[in-house]
Structures are given as C-alpha cells and as structure tokens.
Design an enzyme around this catalytic site. Structure first.
Site, PDB file in Angstrom:
ATOM      1  N   THR A  69      -7.670  10.866   2.142  1.00 60.99           N
ATOM      2  CA  THR A  69      -6.504  10.424   2.913  1.00 60.99           C
ATOM      3  C   THR A  69      -5.509  11.584   2.974  1.00 60.99           C
ATOM      4  O   THR A  69      -5.702  12.601   2.289  1.00 60.99           O
ATOM      5  CB  THR A  69      -5.816   9.213   2.247  1.00 60.99           C
ATOM      6  OG1 THR A  69      -5.128   9.667   1.056  1.00 60.99           O
ATOM      7  CG2 THR A  69      -6.811   8.129   1.866  1.00 60.99           C
ATOM      8  N   ASN A  98       0.810  -1.221   0.000  1.00 58.72           N
ATOM      9  CA  ASN A  98       0.000   0.000   0.000  1.00 58.72           C
ATOM     10  C   ASN A  98       0.843   1.272   0.000  1.00 58.72           C
ATOM     11  O   ASN A  98       0.391   2.306  -0.476  1.00 58.72           O
ATOM     12  CB  ASN A  98      -0.924  -0.010   1.226  1.00 58.72           C
ATOM     13  CG  ASN A  98      -1.577   1.329   1.453  1.00 58.72           C
ATOM     14  OD1 ASN A  98      -2.414   1.764   0.690  1.00 58.72           O
ATOM     15  ND2 ASN A  98      -1.150   2.013   2.518  1.00 58.72           N
ATOM     16  N   TYR A 112       4.063  10.190 -11.009  1.00 57.83           N
ATOM     17  CA  TYR A 112       3.175   9.322 -10.234  1.00 57.83           C
ATOM     18  C   TYR A 112       2.353   8.422 -11.151  1.00 57.83           C
ATOM     19  O   TYR A 112       2.243   7.215 -10.919  1.00 57.83           O
ATOM     20  CB  TYR A 112       2.256  10.186  -9.367  1.00 57.83           C
ATOM     21  CG  TYR A 112       1.248   9.397  -8.564  1.00 57.83           C
ATOM     22  CD1 TYR A 112       1.632   8.716  -7.417  1.00 57.83           C
ATOM     23  CD2 TYR A 112      -0.096   9.346  -8.950  1.00 57.83           C
ATOM     24  CE1 TYR A 112       0.714   7.995  -6.673  1.00 57.83           C
ATOM     25  CE2 TYR A 112      -1.022   8.633  -8.212  1.00 57.83           C
ATOM     26  CZ  TYR A 112      -0.615   7.956  -7.079  1.00 57.83           C
ATOM     27  OH  TYR A 112      -1.528   7.230  -6.348  1.00 57.83           O
ATOM     28  N   LYS A 164       2.351   4.167 -11.288  1.00 56.03           N
ATOM     29  CA  LYS A 164       1.185   3.318 -11.048  1.00 56.03           C
ATOM     30  C   LYS A 164       0.881   2.426 -12.258  1.00 56.03           C
ATOM     31  O   LYS A 164       0.406   1.292 -12.093  1.00 56.03           O
ATOM     32  CB  LYS A 164      -0.023   4.177 -10.678  1.00 56.03           C
ATOM     33  CG  LYS A 164       0.119   4.844  -9.308  1.00 56.03           C
ATOM     34  CD  LYS A 164       0.398   3.821  -8.205  1.00 56.03           C
ATOM     35  CE  LYS A 164       0.437   4.452  -6.829  1.00 56.03           C
ATOM     36  NZ  LYS A 164       0.664   3.474  -5.741  1.00 56.03           N
ATOM     37  N   SER A 212      -3.688   2.946  -8.569  1.00 55.67           N
ATOM     38  CA  SER A 212      -4.462   4.177  -8.694  1.00 55.67           C
ATOM     39  C   SER A 212      -5.122   4.242 -10.068  1.00 55.67           C
ATOM     40  O   SER A 212      -4.632   3.637 -11.031  1.00 55.67           O
ATOM     41  CB  SER A 212      -3.538   5.384  -8.521  1.00 55.67           C
ATOM     42  OG  SER A 212      -4.189   6.590  -8.850  1.00 55.67           O
TER      43      SER A 212
END
Length: 254
Positions: free
Chosen positions: A190, A90, A155, A159, A140
């Site tokens: 989050t 995670n 990013y 992913k 994601s």
C-alpha cells in the site's frame, strides 16, 4: 454474504486497504460511506464503487484529527441513510520516531490512530446498537512486535492501544449484540510507507527485502486484507467478537 441495504462507513477509503474494502462491500450491494482527506481520490473510488452495483456512495471529506470532522461523518451518514451497520476504522498514519525524539511523534500518531477511532466508535455506538451492527478496526502486527527495520515506536504504541480498544469495546457492547474485531496486517503493498516518509526507491527496496524474508515469500495485497475485513463484518462471523486477526504471511513468526 449480501450487504443489501447495509450502511458501511470506511475511513481511509481513498487508497490501499480502505479503497479495496470499499470496492468489495460495494460489490455486495452495500451503501458505502467513503471517508478520507483526498477528495479527488475518494471520488475516483466512489466512481468505481458506483460501477459495481449502481449504488452511489456517500463521500465525506474529513480530517480525523478535528473533532468536528469526526462528528460530521456520523451526521452525514445518518442524514443520508438513517442507520449504520458497519464501521471500519481503517485510517491511520505511520509516524517514525524513537524514545529520544521527545513527545511530539507520540502525540501526532495517537491523535490520528487512536483518539479519532475512540471518538468515532463512541458516536456510532447508539446506531450500531439499533442495527446489531459491528466494528472492524484495522491495526497491525506492530501491536505485538517492534518493526526492526524502521524506527516506529510511536506507531507500534498506537496499534497496541487500538487492539485494547477493540477488546474493551467488544466486552462492553457484546450484550447489545454489537461485535468488535481487529484485523492486524503485516507488510502490505500500500502507499503506507511512503506516507510515513520513505521515498519510492526506499519503499521498493524494503518490499524486495520483505518478500525475500517473510516465511511465505510474499507480501499481502490490499485485497487480501479487505477480504478478511469483509468476512468479519458479515453474518458468517456472527459468533466472533473481541478477536485480533493477524494477516502477515508469517511475519509475526520471525
């Protein structure tokens, strides 16, 4: 879906999705291994897990960019429990950057979001084969589409790579009885975007926009994503491997 005597490693377990997943597994009698950098936050999650079924989690402080720390996760788990049943990858970081920013943002995000996952799976595989265990990678929707309101090229790239690791390892380990799947959240409440460099005010503004524009009119909570992780790690998902599960309130439709 009882996880009695099952050993579950969760990286990035100090907050957000990882913490929610840890509490859910603990509520089903799992022996949880909490991995993260923030020792105080990990202890807080461990205390909450302990209250659920009275099973004390193993806390492993680790910087995943360091190979020795990655090795130590497996070493401590085996020394304490002697087995691994589930690995939940995670932990991850959101790194902003464009193609004009050079290679540094790419190297930084791949060094956290991809390389340690690859290495941790490699180290855990012999033990997962013995238990016929499984792996859940947290990816994601950014693997499928650019994040338009943030400059997230590094990013998104990381992913997409993680999803391909999921598929390739699932194909390799299927005959050994080891399942590998991915959970791909969209916008989720989050600390992620603050860690990526946004202020709390910017985060709040972004959340307001997302909640207005997402097809279901809301963002996911950490517990929503944890529920899906938990299901895929359970025997109810025994016929599922190599699959990518999107949980995004319809974001990918836009």
């Amino acid at each position: 879906m009882d996880f009695n005597n099952k050993v579950v490693i969760i990286t990035g377990a100090s907050s957000g999705i990882g913490a929610a997943a840890a509490l859910l597994f603990a509520s089903q009698s799992a022996k949880v291994v909490l991995v993260g950098r923030n020792e105080a936050a990990l202890k807080d999650v461990a205390d909450k897990c302990m209250k659920s079924k009275g099973i004390k989690p193993l806390v492993v402080k680790a910087e995943l960019s360091k190979d020795d720390d990655v090795k130590n996760i497996i070493t401590q788990t085996i020394n304490v429990y002697g087995r691994i049943d589930v690995l939940v990858n995670n932990a991850g970081v959101g790194v902003q950057g464009s193609i004009r920013d050079g290679i540094e943002p790419y190297d930084r995000v791949m060094g956290i979001n991809v390389r340690p996952v690859y290495y941790l799976i490699s180290l855990a595989t012999p033990y997962l084969v013995k238990t016929k265990g499984n792996i859940v990678n947290v990816s994601s929707v950014a693997a499928f589409k650019p994040i338009k309101d943030m400059n997230f090229l590094p990013y998104c790239t990381s992913k997409a790579a993680l999803d391909q690791i999921t598929r390739c390892v699932a194909a390799e380990l299927a005959r050994d009885g080891v399942r590998v799947n991915s959970v791909n959240p969209g916008a989720t409440k989050t600390p992620f975007v603050q860690a990526a460099g946004l202020t709390k005010e910017q985060m709040d503004d972004l959340y307001k926009v997302r909640e207005k524009t997402l097809p279901l009119g809301k963002m996911a909570e950490s517990e929503d994503v944890a529920d899906l992780i938990f299901y895929l790690a359970s025997d109810r998902a025994r016929s599922i491997t190599g699959s990518i599960f999107v949980i995004d309130n319809g974001e990918i439709l836009q």
